[in-house]
Design an enzyme around this catalytic site. Structure first.
Site, PDB file in Angstrom:
ATOM      1  N   GLU A 171       9.902   1.948  10.855  1.00  0.00           N
ATOM      2  CA  GLU A 171       8.585   2.596  10.716  1.00  0.00           C
ATOM      3  C   GLU A 171       8.218   3.330  12.007  1.00  0.00           C
ATOM      4  O   GLU A 171       7.788   4.485  11.991  1.00  0.00           O
ATOM      5  CB  GLU A 171       7.510   1.555  10.378  1.00  0.00           C
ATOM      6  CG  GLU A 171       7.641   1.010   8.966  1.00  0.00           C
ATOM      7  CD  GLU A 171       6.723  -0.170   8.678  1.00  0.00           C
ATOM      8  OE1 GLU A 171       6.529  -0.465   7.501  1.00  0.00           O
ATOM      9  OE2 GLU A 171       6.216  -0.801   9.623  1.00  0.00           O
TER      10      GLU A 171
ATOM     11  N   THR B 100       0.849  -1.198   0.000  1.00  0.00           N
ATOM     12  CA  THR B 100       0.000   0.000   0.000  1.00  0.00           C
ATOM     13  C   THR B 100       0.886   1.249   0.000  1.00  0.00           C
ATOM     14  O   THR B 100       0.623   2.206  -0.756  1.00  0.00           O
ATOM     15  CB  THR B 100      -0.931   0.006   1.228  1.00  0.00           C
ATOM     16  OG1 THR B 100      -1.470  -1.309   1.401  1.00  0.00           O
ATOM     17  CG2 THR B 100      -2.063   0.998   1.050  1.00  0.00           C
TER      18      THR B 100
HETATM   19  C1  5RP Z   1       5.664  -3.279   6.736  1.00  0.00           C
HETATM   20  C2  5RP Z   1       4.320  -2.917   7.229  1.00  0.00           C
HETATM   21  C3  5RP Z   1       3.237  -2.741   6.224  1.00  0.00           C
HETATM   22  O1  5RP Z   1       2.731  -1.453   6.338  1.00  0.00           O
HETATM   23  C4  5RP Z   1       2.161  -3.760   6.481  1.00  0.00           C
HETATM   24  O2  5RP Z   1       2.746  -5.040   6.465  1.00  0.00           O
HETATM   25  C5  5RP Z   1       1.058  -3.673   5.424  1.00  0.00           C
HETATM   26  O3  5RP Z   1       1.578  -4.041   4.196  1.00  0.00           O
HETATM   27  P1  5RP Z   1       0.732  -4.055   2.866  1.00  0.00           P
HETATM   28  O4  5RP Z   1       0.392  -2.646   2.525  1.00  0.00           O
HETATM   29  O5  5RP Z   1       1.664  -4.681   1.868  1.00  0.00           O
HETATM   30  O6  5RP Z   1      -0.501  -4.907   3.102  1.00  0.00           O
HETATM   31  O7  5RP Z   1       4.080  -2.754   8.397  1.00  0.00           O
HETATM   32  O8  5RP Z   1       6.554  -3.527   7.793  1.00  0.00           O
END
Ligand code: 5RP
Length: 227
Positions: free
Chosen positions: A106, A31
């Site tokens: 993050e 995303t």
């Molecule tokens: C990465 C994350 C991502 O934001 C989370 O895994 C969601 O990922 P995606 O948008 O691919 O579903 O925390 O460490």
């Protein structure tokens, strides 16, 4: 609408929160990747800090102005995805993050931002956190000590393996990820504190009260969720 369509829709909406002159934190994951691409396409006069090597490389390849926290320690906004989003009584929006293995960087970039907006498709919205395994970042040499302690808390830890099949997954900071299949987390603040208290744990994927807005895309378009 497919999950990918929903991710694209929410990515497109999220860039509306970014204005010229802002310092923007770039999340990690599928995303966030769509968000970064949308943002690059808008050609705004912004500077960015990425939450992973992957997002940094992507943003640079798209011609974005990407710096480090050493250069830009205060951000206006951070936009990123999540694995689960729930409203937590007394703690606002609660998230599980780290499915992509970037939870430590993050959380650090979130902590430097004035505002964190989480963006997701509607499959990520849950009543209670915990169906998605909770990632915990662990110092390598501490694994034999940390894993039994996570197990003793009933969290069912399992060392994450690299997708290449070549040993354990290693984070951008050189640590392991242990995924905890803990099931429904009734008291996320308590679980967060218990995990944090284990020496050798660097960080966990519970982001409690950090996101001030969730943008969630589904059949009815993009909905806004406040804490
Ligand atoms: C990465 C994350 C991502 O934001 C989370 O895994 C969601 O990922 P995606 O948008 O691919 O579903 O925390 O460490």
């Amino acid at each position: 609408m497919t999950q990918d369509d929903a991710k694209r829709l929410v990515a497109r909406r999220s860039v509306e929160f970014v204005e010229d002159g802002m310092i923007v934190g770039l999340g990690t994951g599928t995303t966030a990747t769509l968000f970064i691409r949308e943002l690059a396409a808008r050609n705004l006069k912004i500077r960015c800090v990425a939450s992973s090597e992957a997002s940094h490389t992507l943003a640079v390849s798209l011609g974005m102005n990407v710096a480090t926290l050493a250069e830009l320690p205060e951000l206006d906004i951070y936009i990123d995805g999540a694995d689960e989003i729930a409203r937590i009584p007394g703690a606002g929006l609660g998230l599980i993050k780290g499915g992509g293995g970037a939870l430590l960087r993050e959380k650090i970039v979130v902590s430097a931002a004035k505002r964190f907006i989480v963006v997701a498709d509607s499959t990520k919205l849950v009543e209670h956190l915990g169906k998605f395994p909770l990632p915990v970042e662990v110092i390598k040499m501490a694994l034999p000590v940390v894993e039994p302690k996570l197990a003793a808390l009933g969290l069912n830890p399992k060392l994450r393996l690299a997708k290449s099949g070549d040993g354990a997954f290693i984070t951008d900071e050189g640590n392991y990820i242990v995924d905890c299949s803990c099931g429904r987390i009734d008291d996320p603040q308590r679980t967060a504190a218990e995990i944090r208290a284990i020496i050798g744990v660097v960080e966990h994927g519970l982001f409690l009260g950090m996101a001030k807005l969730a943008l969630v895309a589904g059949e009815d378009g993009v909905s806004e969720y406040l804490p």
